[in-house]
Motif scaffolding. Structure first.
Motif, PDB file in Angstrom:
ATOM      1  N   UNK A 102       0.840  -1.193  -0.077  1.00 19.41           N
ATOM      2  CA  UNK A 102       0.075   0.041   0.034  1.00 19.41           C
ATOM      3  C   UNK A 102       0.830   1.243  -0.018  1.00 19.41           C
ATOM      4  N   UNK A 103       1.971   1.178   0.473  1.00 25.04           N
ATOM      5  CA  UNK A 103       2.773   2.364   0.673  1.00 25.04           C
ATOM      6  C   UNK A 103       4.509   2.127   0.430  1.00 25.04           C
ATOM      7  N   UNK A 104       4.766   3.051  -0.533  1.00 28.06           N
ATOM      8  CA  UNK A 104       6.091   3.131  -1.029  1.00 28.06           C
ATOM      9  C   UNK A 104       6.662   4.430  -0.999  1.00 28.06           C
ATOM     10  N   UNK A 105       7.890   4.720  -0.087  1.00 23.59           N
ATOM     11  CA  UNK A 105       8.270   6.031  -0.003  1.00 23.59           C
ATOM     12  C   UNK A 105       9.650   6.133   0.815  1.00 23.59           C
ATOM     13  N   UNK A 106      10.467   7.101   0.237  1.00 20.99           N
ATOM     14  CA  UNK A 106      11.715   7.347   1.242  1.00 20.99           C
ATOM     15  C   UNK A 106      11.611   8.255   2.123  1.00 20.99           C
ATOM     16  N   UNK A 107      12.755   8.249   3.131  1.00 16.53           N
ATOM     17  CA  UNK A 107      12.683   9.148   4.232  1.00 16.53           C
ATOM     18  C   UNK A 107      14.079   9.677   4.323  1.00 16.53           C
ATOM     19  N   UNK A 108      14.186  10.814   5.218  1.00 19.57           N
ATOM     20  CA  UNK A 108      15.496  11.480   5.542  1.00 19.57           C
ATOM     21  C   UNK A 108      16.197  10.833   6.711  1.00 19.57           C
ATOM     22  N   UNK A 109      17.563  10.881   6.383  1.00 20.66           N
ATOM     23  CA  UNK A 109      18.379  10.091   7.829  1.00 20.66           C
ATOM     24  C   UNK A 109      19.490  11.019   7.549  1.00 20.66           C
ATOM     25  N   UNK A 110      20.242  11.087   8.892  1.00 20.89           N
ATOM     26  CA  UNK A 110      21.312  12.050   9.043  1.00 20.89           C
ATOM     27  C   UNK A 110      22.533  11.478   7.808  1.00 20.89           C
ATOM     28  N   UNK A 111      23.122  12.416   6.977  1.00 24.07           N
ATOM     29  CA  UNK A 111      24.128  11.675   6.013  1.00 24.07           C
ATOM     30  C   UNK A 111      25.379  11.603   6.889  1.00 24.07           C
ATOM     31  N   UNK A 112      25.481  12.414   7.980  1.00 21.08           N
ATOM     32  CA  UNK A 112      26.637  12.352   9.057  1.00 21.08           C
ATOM     33  C   UNK A 112      26.111  12.352  10.280  1.00 21.08           C
ATOM     34  N   UNK A 113      26.583  11.960  11.441  1.00 17.39           N
ATOM     35  CA  UNK A 113      26.163  12.196  12.744  1.00 17.39           C
ATOM     36  C   UNK A 113      25.907  13.418  13.211  1.00 17.39           C
ATOM     37  N   UNK A 114      24.735  13.720  13.383  1.00 24.88           N
ATOM     38  CA  UNK A 114      24.516  15.124  14.012  1.00 24.88           C
ATOM     39  C   UNK A 114      24.577  16.159  12.966  1.00 24.88           C
ATOM     40  N   UNK A 115      24.438  15.869  11.687  1.00 23.47           N
ATOM     41  CA  UNK A 115      24.505  17.016  10.627  1.00 23.47           C
ATOM     42  C   UNK A 115      23.443  17.936  10.578  1.00 23.47           C
ATOM     43  N   UNK A 116      22.230  17.651  10.961  1.00 28.33           N
ATOM     44  CA  UNK A 116      21.121  18.448  10.731  1.00 28.33           C
ATOM     45  C   UNK A 116      20.545  18.561  12.443  1.00 28.33           C
ATOM     46  N   UNK A 117      20.192  19.715  12.708  1.00 23.74           N
ATOM     47  CA  UNK A 117      19.601  19.902  14.016  1.00 23.74           C
ATOM     48  C   UNK A 117      17.957  19.375  14.094  1.00 23.74           C
ATOM     49  N   UNK A 118      17.426  19.158  12.810  1.00 24.59           N
ATOM     50  CA  UNK A 118      16.206  18.929  12.715  1.00 24.59           C
ATOM     51  C   UNK A 118      15.861  18.124  11.414  1.00 24.59           C
ATOM     52  N   UNK A 119      15.014  17.124  11.318  1.00 23.05           N
ATOM     53  CA  UNK A 119      14.726  16.302  10.223  1.00 23.05           C
ATOM     54  C   UNK A 119      13.176  16.174  10.021  1.00 23.05           C
ATOM     55  N   UNK A 120      12.649  16.432   8.639  1.00 24.15           N
ATOM     56  CA  UNK A 120      11.399  16.154   8.596  1.00 24.15           C
ATOM     57  C   UNK A 120      10.809  14.810   9.143  1.00 24.15           C
ATOM     58  N   UNK A 121       9.645  14.528   9.789  1.00 23.23           N
ATOM     59  CA  UNK A 121       9.235  13.382  10.003  1.00 23.23           C
ATOM     60  C   UNK A 121       8.388  12.626   9.020  1.00 23.23           C
ATOM     61  N   UNK A 122       8.082  13.336   8.084  1.00 25.76           N
ATOM     62  CA  UNK A 122       6.972  12.788   6.898  1.00 25.76           C
ATOM     63  C   UNK A 122       8.134  12.404   5.713  1.00 25.76           C
ATOM     64  N   UNK A 123       7.658  11.616   4.740  1.00 27.91           N
ATOM     65  CA  UNK A 123       8.603  11.317   3.864  1.00 27.91           C
ATOM     66  C   UNK A 123       8.967  12.347   2.912  1.00 27.91           C
ATOM     67  N   UNK A 124      10.066  11.751   2.084  1.00 25.59           N
ATOM     68  CA  UNK A 124      10.728  13.020   1.233  1.00 25.59           C
ATOM     69  C   UNK A 124       9.763  13.688   0.369  1.00 25.59           C
ATOM     70  N   UNK A 125       8.770  12.993  -0.450  1.00 28.31           N
ATOM     71  CA  UNK A 125       7.941  13.378  -1.225  1.00 28.31           C
ATOM     72  C   UNK A 125       7.072  14.562  -0.457  1.00 28.31           C
ATOM     73  N   UNK A 126       6.451  14.149   0.737  1.00 31.52           N
ATOM     74  CA  UNK A 126       5.606  14.747   1.185  1.00 31.52           C
ATOM     75  C   UNK A 126       6.428  16.256   1.726  1.00 31.52           C
ATOM     76  N   UNK A 127       7.538  16.223   2.171  1.00 29.47           N
ATOM     77  CA  UNK A 127       8.230  17.287   2.687  1.00 29.47           C
ATOM     78  C   UNK A 127       8.585  18.235   1.461  1.00 29.47           C
TER      79      UNK A 127
END
Length: 231
Positions: A102-127
């Motif tokens: 039913x659901x296929x999507x990609x999500x954000x993860x830190x590319x390096x430890x602590x790189x971003x202070x905040x990451x969207x909780x939604x999938x990439x397309x929604x963001x």
């Protein structure tokens, strides 16, 4: 001042890649590539906007207000940082996926430890869609505030010409026609309206309407958003 159409084109470009991100589903490789293209195109919208009308009266204060708003928005700050990282370092935060019937999507993860202070909780397309909506809100506001400077749909109307102090002969001259070119016998009582209608057919009107309507509430659309063009 440059033709504001270049800004419209950049917004359409961002919309194009936003759609491709959504079409990528759970394919991390494809989505990461499309996301990199999206953040670059999205960032170029404000670059083109500044290049087009930065010298307009009131622009500096208006744009400062929007810069303040964007800096306070988590999503806007994240996408700004992603554009810098993808373009200048090569880092890309599209690094995980979820796939089911039913659901296929990609999500954000830190590319390096602590790189971003905040990451969207939604999938990439929604963001990306949410970010496009924010860009369209900025563009809608720009058309509302500076419409008589940038929007042919507002300028080349009876009210717009009156506000600018332009005559139909002035419009004819702008288009390369002799003054009085359309001052010929017309059927009916609205000769000036018919002359303007004919002249508008030779004017490159704004094409931003479909993109803004796609992301914003049509009930609050400006003339440019609704695509109100007399044929």
């Amino acid at each position: 001042m440059r033709n504001f159409g270049i800004v419209d084109q950049k917004l359409e470009e961002a919309d194009f890649f936003c759609d491709l991100v959504a079409e990528g589903g759970a394919d991390v490789r494809r989505v990461s590539h499309y996301f990199s293209a999206y953040v670059a195109a999205a960032r170029s919208v404000t670059f083109a906007l500044q290049a087009s009308i930065s010298g307009a009266d009131g622009f500096a204060d208006w744009y400062t207000g929007w810069q303040r708003k964007l800096k306070q928005d988590n999503l806007a700050r994240f996408f700004h940082a992603c554009r810098t990282d993808t373009q200048h370092i090569g880092l890309n935060p599209v690094r995980a996926c979820w796939s089911s019937r039913e659901y296929k999507a990609c999500f954000f993860r830190q590319p390096e430890l602590g790189r971003y202070d905040w990451l969207p909780e939604v999938d990439v397309a929604t963001a990306c869609h949410q970010h496009m909506k924010l860009l369209c809100e900025l563009m809608r506001d720009c058309y509302q505030v500076f419409g008589m400077l940038i929007d042919p749909d507002q300028i080349y109307t009876a009210e717009g010409l009156a506000a600018k102090g332009w005559s139909l002969e002035d419009v004819e001259e702008q288009l390369g026609f002799p003054r009085g070119y359309t001052d010929i016998p017309w059927e009916g009582q609205d000769k000036d309206a018919q002359r303007l209608k004919l002249l508008r057919r030779n004017i490159a009107l704004s094409g931003i309407g479909p993109t803004l309507s796609k992301y914003l509430d049509e009930a609050s659309a400006t003339g440019a958003e609704r695509g109100v063009i007399e044929q």
